[in-house]
Design an enzyme around this catalytic site. Structure first.
Site, short mmCIF file in Angstrom:
data_model
loop_
_atom_site.label_atom_id
_atom_site.label_comp_id
_atom_site.label_asym_id
_atom_site.label_seq_id
_atom_site.Cartn_x
_atom_site.Cartn_y
_atom_site.Cartn_z
N PRO A 92 0.67 -1.29 -0.04
CA PRO A 92 -0.03 0.01 -0.11
C PRO A 92 0.72 1.24 -0.12
CG PRO A 92 0.17 -0.73 2.26
CD PRO A 92 0.72 -1.75 1.27
N SER A 93 2.33 1.14 0.27
CA SER A 93 3.01 2.32 0.35
C SER A 93 3.25 3.15 -0.81
CB SER A 93 4.25 2.30 1.18
OG SER A 93 5.05 1.50 0.35
N CYS A 94 3.66 4.44 -0.71
CA CYS A 94 3.70 5.20 -1.88
C CYS A 94 5.24 5.27 -2.22
CB CYS A 94 3.64 6.77 -1.49
SG CYS A 94 1.81 7.11 -0.98
N ASP A 95 5.64 4.07 -2.42
CA ASP A 95 7.03 3.71 -2.77
C ASP A 95 7.07 2.64 -3.77
OD1 ASP A 95 9.86 2.53 -2.88
OD2 ASP A 95 10.15 3.70 -1.00
N ASN B 251 5.06 5.42 5.78
CA ASN B 251 3.96 6.29 5.23
C ASN B 251 2.78 6.21 6.32
OD1 ASN B 251 3.78 5.41 1.66
ND2 ASN B 251 5.52 5.68 2.88
#
Ligand code: PLP
Length: 389
Positions: A335-338, A379
């Site tokens: 789910p993370s913005c990475d 995050n």
């Protein structure tokens, strides 16, 4: 604290769900949650010990440091392989005697060596001159084993070149240990984590046996062989059951080393099948109308417990409530913005085509190297929760 339903219905038993999966089915979770069954750890300990015979088990705490797992293993008389002061403190706090703990990391802080020595730990690993000097200064007279580098590993998660030293250096380090007033007792190695078949150990054991012979020829009266971990878990590919697997490894060890004292450090093989993660689909989408692959985003990713998906090395099995429906390939992501937070893309995963946001995904056999790898909150996603049955 969340109140969970723990009554397992007859229906769940009849469908042969594990206790862990029955528990997940009966409950809802506010965040990704690893559910552990310590009875499975007990079974694994007995199964491994049955195959290992007289070899001593030092559970590799790093695989899963849940206090309840340590309690279970302390009660069974297990020994422990600790990687840090924190793991030593944990084992001591749960009642493990210091004499049952080895300090197996070859990279130790000097003050942590001193702490371990004061606490009564007497067995330390080293693979370098500087580490031996630290041990001699802060744990005078300690027993040391020298970790050997393993060149050829067929493991799914090799530990390779970062640890150990070559044969020539190992022999020098034995001499050096004696000069420093330490007691060199033997060698250790790690065949590589998730070594699926016992036969894969043979080349490594041959290599180590050559070094063992050379050390004895040089006058070192070694008596301890630490065979490390490597005992596999089921992630979809065929593996041998723990007892025959361990028995085959020990038989190969006895063929080469005779009646030496053997210690083994199972981590994954002790706890992986004791746990499953309750996760949730956060989004299903495509990058274009013609995109063949769906992207399925889970609420757990590389930074919240599934770090061993790096290079798609460990391929976890997922189960959903839609497993009776048609399936299709998808890229599975966290789910993370990475952008590194993609679990499986090179080899896509087959998941039900009807999968949608909010659906439950159970990730099987992930009691090892998940909760201990989860970040504290990358995050802003909370770390993997742990519930022990
Ligand atoms: C020194 C040592 N022993 C044992 C283990 C446990 O290995 P496994 O989980 O493959 O059993 C590890 C894993 O990294 C390790 O570093």
């Amino acid at each position: 604290m969340t109140a969970y339903v723990t009554e397992f219905s007859v229906r769940d038993r009849a469908r042969d769900l594990s206790r862990v999966e029955a528990f997940i089915e009966l409950n809802s979770f506010e965040r990704p949650t690893l559910v552990l069954d310590t009875d499975v750890v007990t079974d694994n300990f007995h199964a491994l010990q049955a195959g290992l015979g007289h070899a001593r088990i030092h559970y590799a705490v790093k695989a899963n440091p849940a206090p309840e797992i340590i309690d279970t293993l302390v009660a069974l008389g297990s020994h422990f392989d600790a990687a840090s002061r924190g793991e030593i403190e944990l084992c001591l706090s749960r009642g493990a005697p210091a004499s049952h703990i080895s300090f197996g990391n070859t990279v130790k802080r000097a003050s942590d060596i001193a702490f371990a020595h004061r606490a009564g730990v007497t067995l330390f690993a080293a693979d370098s001159d500087e580490e031996l000097a630290k041990i001699a200064a802060h744990a005078p007279g300690a027993q040391v084993y020298i970790r050997l580098i393993v060149e050829a590993s067929e493991a799914d998660w090799p530990l390779s070149r970062k640890f150990g030293c070559d044969r020539a250096m190992a022999l020098e380090l034995l001499d050096r240990a004696v000069d420093l007033g330490l007691e060199p007792v033997g060698f250790s190695f790690h065949v590589g984590s998730q070594t699926r078949r016992a036969s894969m150990w043979a080349p490594t054991l041959d290599e180590v046996a050559g070094t063992w012979e050379a050390a004895r020829a040089a006058g070192h009266d070694l008596h301890l062989l630490n065979i490390g971990g490597g005992f596999p878990a089921f992630y979809g590919e065929v593996i041998e059951a723990p007892t025959p697997y361990a028995a085959s490894v020990i038989s190969m060890v006895r063929d080469r080393f005779g009646d030496v004292e053997v210690m083994a450090e199972p981590g994954r093989g002790m706890v992986a099948n004791a746990g499953a993660i309750a996760a949730e689909v956060m989004l299903v989408s495509r990058k274009s109308d013609s995109d063949l692959h769906r992207w399925v985003y889970l609420d757990i990713g590389k930074f919240s417990g599934l770090a061993e998906t790096i290079d798609e090395a460990i391929r976890y099995q997922c189960a959903t409530d839609r497993d009776h429906e048609a399936t299709g390939p998808c890229v599975l992501a966290g789910p993370s913005c990475d952008s590194a937070d993609v679990l499986y893309e090179k080899t896509p995963v087959q998941l039900p085509v009807g999968l949608t946001a909010g659906d439950r995904v159970v990730i099987r056999n992930c009691g090892a190297y998940t909760s201990s790898y989860a970040s504290v909150g990358f995050n802003g996603f909370p770390p993997l929760d742990v519930v022990v049955l």
